[in-house]
Design a protein around this motif. Structure first.
Motif, PDB file in Angstrom:
ATOM      1  N   ILE A   1       0.846  -1.200   0.000  1.00  0.00           N
ATOM      2  CA  ILE A   1       0.000   0.000   0.000  1.00  0.00           C
ATOM      3  C   ILE A   1       0.879   1.248   0.000  1.00  0.00           C
ATOM      4  N   ALA A   2       1.884   1.264   0.875  1.00  0.00           N
ATOM      5  CA  ALA A   2       2.752   2.453   0.981  1.00  0.00           C
ATOM      6  C   ALA A   2       3.435   2.733  -0.361  1.00  0.00           C
ATOM      7  N   GLN A   3       4.003   1.705  -0.969  1.00  0.00           N
ATOM      8  CA  GLN A   3       4.718   1.902  -2.247  1.00  0.00           C
ATOM      9  C   GLN A   3       3.781   2.381  -3.338  1.00  0.00           C
ATOM     10  N   SER A   4       2.613   1.726  -3.412  1.00  0.00           N
ATOM     11  CA  SER A   4       1.699   2.023  -4.522  1.00  0.00           C
ATOM     12  C   SER A   4       1.089   3.410  -4.360  1.00  0.00           C
ATOM     13  N   GLU A   5       0.581   3.682  -3.163  1.00  0.00           N
ATOM     14  CA  GLU A   5      -0.130   4.954  -2.982  1.00  0.00           C
ATOM     15  C   GLU A   5       0.830   6.133  -2.960  1.00  0.00           C
ATOM     16  N   ALA A   6       2.050   5.922  -2.479  1.00  0.00           N
ATOM     17  CA  ALA A   6       3.028   7.022  -2.496  1.00  0.00           C
ATOM     18  C   ALA A   6       3.413   7.365  -3.936  1.00  0.00           C
ATOM     19  N   SER A   7       3.312   6.392  -4.834  1.00  0.00           N
ATOM     20  CA  SER A   7       3.697   6.689  -6.224  1.00  0.00           C
ATOM     21  C   SER A   7       2.522   7.194  -7.056  1.00  0.00           C
ATOM     22  N   THR A   8       1.301   6.769  -6.751  1.00  0.00           N
ATOM     23  CA  THR A   8       0.169   7.168  -7.615  1.00  0.00           C
ATOM     24  C   THR A   8      -0.715   8.247  -6.970  1.00  0.00           C
ATOM     25  N   HIS A   9      -0.634   8.377  -5.660  1.00  0.00           N
ATOM     26  CA  HIS A   9      -1.534   9.279  -4.897  1.00  0.00           C
ATOM     27  C   HIS A   9      -2.996   8.901  -5.095  1.00  0.00           C
ATOM     28  N   ARG A  10      -3.227   7.628  -5.302  1.00  0.00           N
ATOM     29  CA  ARG A  10      -4.600   7.115  -5.415  1.00  0.00           C
ATOM     30  C   ARG A  10      -4.756   5.910  -4.491  1.00  0.00           C
ATOM     31  N   PRO A  11      -6.016   5.599  -4.154  1.00  0.00           N
ATOM     32  CA  PRO A  11      -6.197   4.361  -3.362  1.00  0.00           C
ATOM     33  C   PRO A  11      -5.721   3.163  -4.193  1.00  0.00           C
ATOM     34  N   PHE A  12      -5.062   2.243  -3.535  1.00  0.00           N
ATOM     35  CA  PHE A  12      -4.468   1.098  -4.240  1.00  0.00           C
ATOM     36  C   PHE A  12      -5.487  -0.020  -4.430  1.00  0.00           C
ATOM     37  N   VAL A  13      -6.082  -0.488  -3.328  1.00  0.00           N
ATOM     38  CA  VAL A  13      -6.990  -1.643  -3.367  1.00  0.00           C
ATOM     39  C   VAL A  13      -8.271  -1.293  -2.628  1.00  0.00           C
ATOM     40  N   ARG A  14      -9.407  -1.718  -3.169  1.00  0.00           N
ATOM     41  CA  ARG A  14     -10.688  -1.372  -2.540  1.00  0.00           C
ATOM     42  C   ARG A  14     -11.108  -2.361  -1.446  1.00  0.00           C
ATOM     43  N   TYR A  15     -10.810  -3.650  -1.638  1.00  0.00           N
ATOM     44  CA  TYR A  15     -11.189  -4.673  -0.638  1.00  0.00           C
ATOM     45  C   TYR A  15     -10.011  -5.633  -0.448  1.00  0.00           C
ATOM     46  N   TRP A  16      -9.618  -5.794   0.797  1.00  0.00           N
ATOM     47  CA  TRP A  16      -8.524  -6.713   1.134  1.00  0.00           C
ATOM     48  C   TRP A  16      -9.123  -7.947   1.811  1.00  0.00           C
ATOM     49  N   MET A  17      -8.847  -9.099   1.241  1.00  0.00           N
ATOM     50  CA  MET A  17      -9.418 -10.327   1.815  1.00  0.00           C
ATOM     51  C   MET A  17      -8.288 -11.320   2.125  1.00  0.00           C
ATOM     52  N   HIS A  18      -8.263 -11.764   3.380  1.00  0.00           N
ATOM     53  CA  HIS A  18      -7.167 -12.642   3.824  1.00  0.00           C
ATOM     54  C   HIS A  18      -7.690 -13.973   4.344  1.00  0.00           C
ATOM     55  N   ASN A  19      -7.061 -15.045   3.896  1.00  0.00           N
ATOM     56  CA  ASN A  19      -7.437 -16.365   4.398  1.00  0.00           C
ATOM     57  C   ASN A  19      -6.629 -16.702   5.638  1.00  0.00           C
ATOM     58  N   GLU A  20      -7.283 -17.416   6.564  1.00  0.00           N
ATOM     59  CA  GLU A  20      -6.596 -17.909   7.761  1.00  0.00           C
ATOM     60  C   GLU A  20      -5.701 -19.096   7.395  1.00  0.00           C
TER      61      GLU A  20
END
Ligand code: AMP
Ligand code: ZN
Length: 479
Positions: A243-262
């Motif tokens: 997130i830090a890398q992507s948003e710092a370079s584009t100044h846009r939200p990177f991902v709308r929904y984050w889904m993680h499996n246990e």
């Protein structure tokens, strides 16, 4: 239609899901690091997006799915250095193993599997952009992300960064919350890297792991995309860093929904090489057991820890076989000429029962992909179908409706054996005895001697010949 809701990791709650573009979903999943064969836990992280994607397709969306192959990281560099081989030779074994295992588990292919080593140029460009933005800096030929420059750093993973020491750096790809630091984007070459290095304006070196995913996801899915998946261990630091890398370079939200499996645990313990319980798919057993593993994983809710035991695998296998037996019987009955049975229910009662089950199935999955509840909806119908078939009261058209329901739900969860409807391959020849059994079975079916027909099917199955009753009559394939 109900609203789809997914649990979004940073918001820590179920939220209504709306894709960026109507009807289309762009999804990225962190793929395997091909430094070794994937273990059965890793496959939960690949089965989860498989079911998620199939479900979204069932709900009418077009899904574009990208999964990376991490083919350069600290572990790979170490293994190549120790083994006297080239990077490409080394990783190819595990890439081939990965795709073989995907096929064994019936995981549908993503649209792309980009490899990190094939995107180094774009990664260098991304680093240059971050340096130009003031979000990254160079030290001794390496480049680091300055987490102080990214004001919301830590929020995604709910970390409290008060008291964090500024300017401390970390070079390794994997680290824990205790080591929240400026992380590496480009690693300067050291002797231990051998031949594994690419040119860059900062000098020879190689990209950091976190950067690989930012670069390849945005290249193929755009600067903002809908869903990003991975195992819970990736929430920090990997996804926070993406997130830090992507948003710092584009100044846009990177991902709308984050889904993680246990995670998958084995007999209550975490899986690791040092404990020696690092189980590969092929260690589980034969084809049936591997299918049972798929069943076990996809019918457990993705956000609960799955404890893998022999008993759990056995139970999954028996439930899966029950569904397959039912599907086979429905296939047979639906092809009957109608005289075999008369519907005991009112003309539309069965259709309604099936429709109710499908509604319950869909509603369960709409609620954060609740697969255990979806299975309960399927099994609600299974008992009734078995009873009707057992007492010979299922009419062909009712069997066809139930079979369609099983086929549709199987399209999402993948619990039925593959049925090859194509002509048998010319190269495979039946023995005269097998030929005779097929003819006898045809006769048995014509005279509605279903138990004899079943018996002959089982005898042929024992010899590796699967008989399928389709609209064209009985067909066979070699299993
Ligand atoms: P890796 O190959 O180590 O990069 O891991 C590939 C994927 O497997 C990542 O999404 C991890 O989060 C996930 N993963 C690793 N171990 C497990 C486990 N025991 N159970 C479930 N997922 C896992
Ligand atoms: Zn990743």
């Amino acid at each position: 239609m109900t609203q789809i809701r997914f649990y979004d990791t940073p918001r820590r709650e179920k939220v209504a899901f709306e894709p960026l573009e109507e009807g289309k979903i762009r999804m990225y999943s962190c793929g395997p690091t091909v430094w070794d064969y994937a273990h059965i836990g890793n496959f939960r992280a690949f089965l989860f997006p498989d079911v998620l994607k199939r479900y979204l397709q069932y709900r009418g969306f077009v899904v574009e799915h990208v999964m990376n192959l991490t083919d350069v990281d600290d572990r790979i560099v170490k293994q190549v250095g120790d083994g006297g081989t080239t990077l490409n030779e080394y990783v190819q074994t595990y890439i081939d193993g990965f795709f073989d295992d995907l096929d064994r588990l019936g995981i549908q292919r993503a649209d792309r599997y980009p490899r990190a080593t094939e995107h180094v140029e774009e990664m260098v460009q991304l680093i240059e952009k971050l340096v130009a933005e003031g979000a990254a800096y160079e030290r001794d030929g390496s480049v680091y992300f300055a987490i102080e420059s990214f004001k919301s750093y830590g929020e995604f993973a709910h970390l409290d960064l008060t008291g964090m020491r500024d300017g401390v750096r970390i070079d390794s790809d994997k680290y824990d919350k205790e080591h929240v630091r400026d992380f590496v984007l480009w690693k300067a070459w050291t002797e231990a890297d051998g031949d594994i290095a690419w040119p860059s304006p900062f000098g020879r070196g190689r990209p950091g792991w976190h950067l690989e995913c930012s670069c390849m996801s945005m290249k193929y899915l755009g600067e903002t995309f809908d869903i990003h998946t991975g195992g819970v261990d990736l929430i920090f630091p990997h996804h926070q860093n993406e997130i830090a890398q992507s948003e710092a370079s584009t100044h846009r939200p990177f991902v709308r929904y984050w889904m993680h499996n246990e995670f998958v645990n084995i007999d209550g313990a975490g899986m690791s090489k040092s404990v020696g319980n690092n189980v590969r798919l092929q260690d589980i057993g034969d084809r049936e057991q591997i299918q049972a593993y798929r069943y076990l994983v996809v019918t457990s809710h993705y956000r609960t820890i799955l404890n893998f035991t022999d008993e759990a695998l056995k139970a999954a296998s028996s439930a899966r076989r029950r569904l397959n037996r039912l599907a086979n019987r429905l296939r047979e009955t639906s092809c009957g000429d109608g005289a075999a049975a008369s519907a005991s229910l009112e003309p539309n009662a069965w259709n309604e029962a099936v429709q109710t089950a499908e509604d319950a199935f869909r509603l369960a999955l709409d609620d954060d992909l609740n697969t255990p509840r979806a299975m309960a909806a399927i099994f609600g119908l299974v008992g009734d179908a078995e009873r009707l078939l057992g007492s010979d009261e299922m009419a062909p058209q009712d069997a066809a409706v139930a079979l369609k329901f099983l086929t549709v739900t199987d399209g999402v969860l993948g619990f039925l054996d593959d049925v090859d409807e194509s002509e048998p391959e010319a190269a495979v020849e039946l023995t005269p005895n097998q030929q005779q059994m097929l003819e006898d079975r045809h006769q048995a079916r014509s005279s509605k001697d279903w138990s004899r027909a079943d018996e002959l099917r089982d005898l042929l199955a024992a010899e590796g010949i699967a008989v399928i009753d389709g609209p064209e009559g009985q067909q066979w394939t070699q299993t």
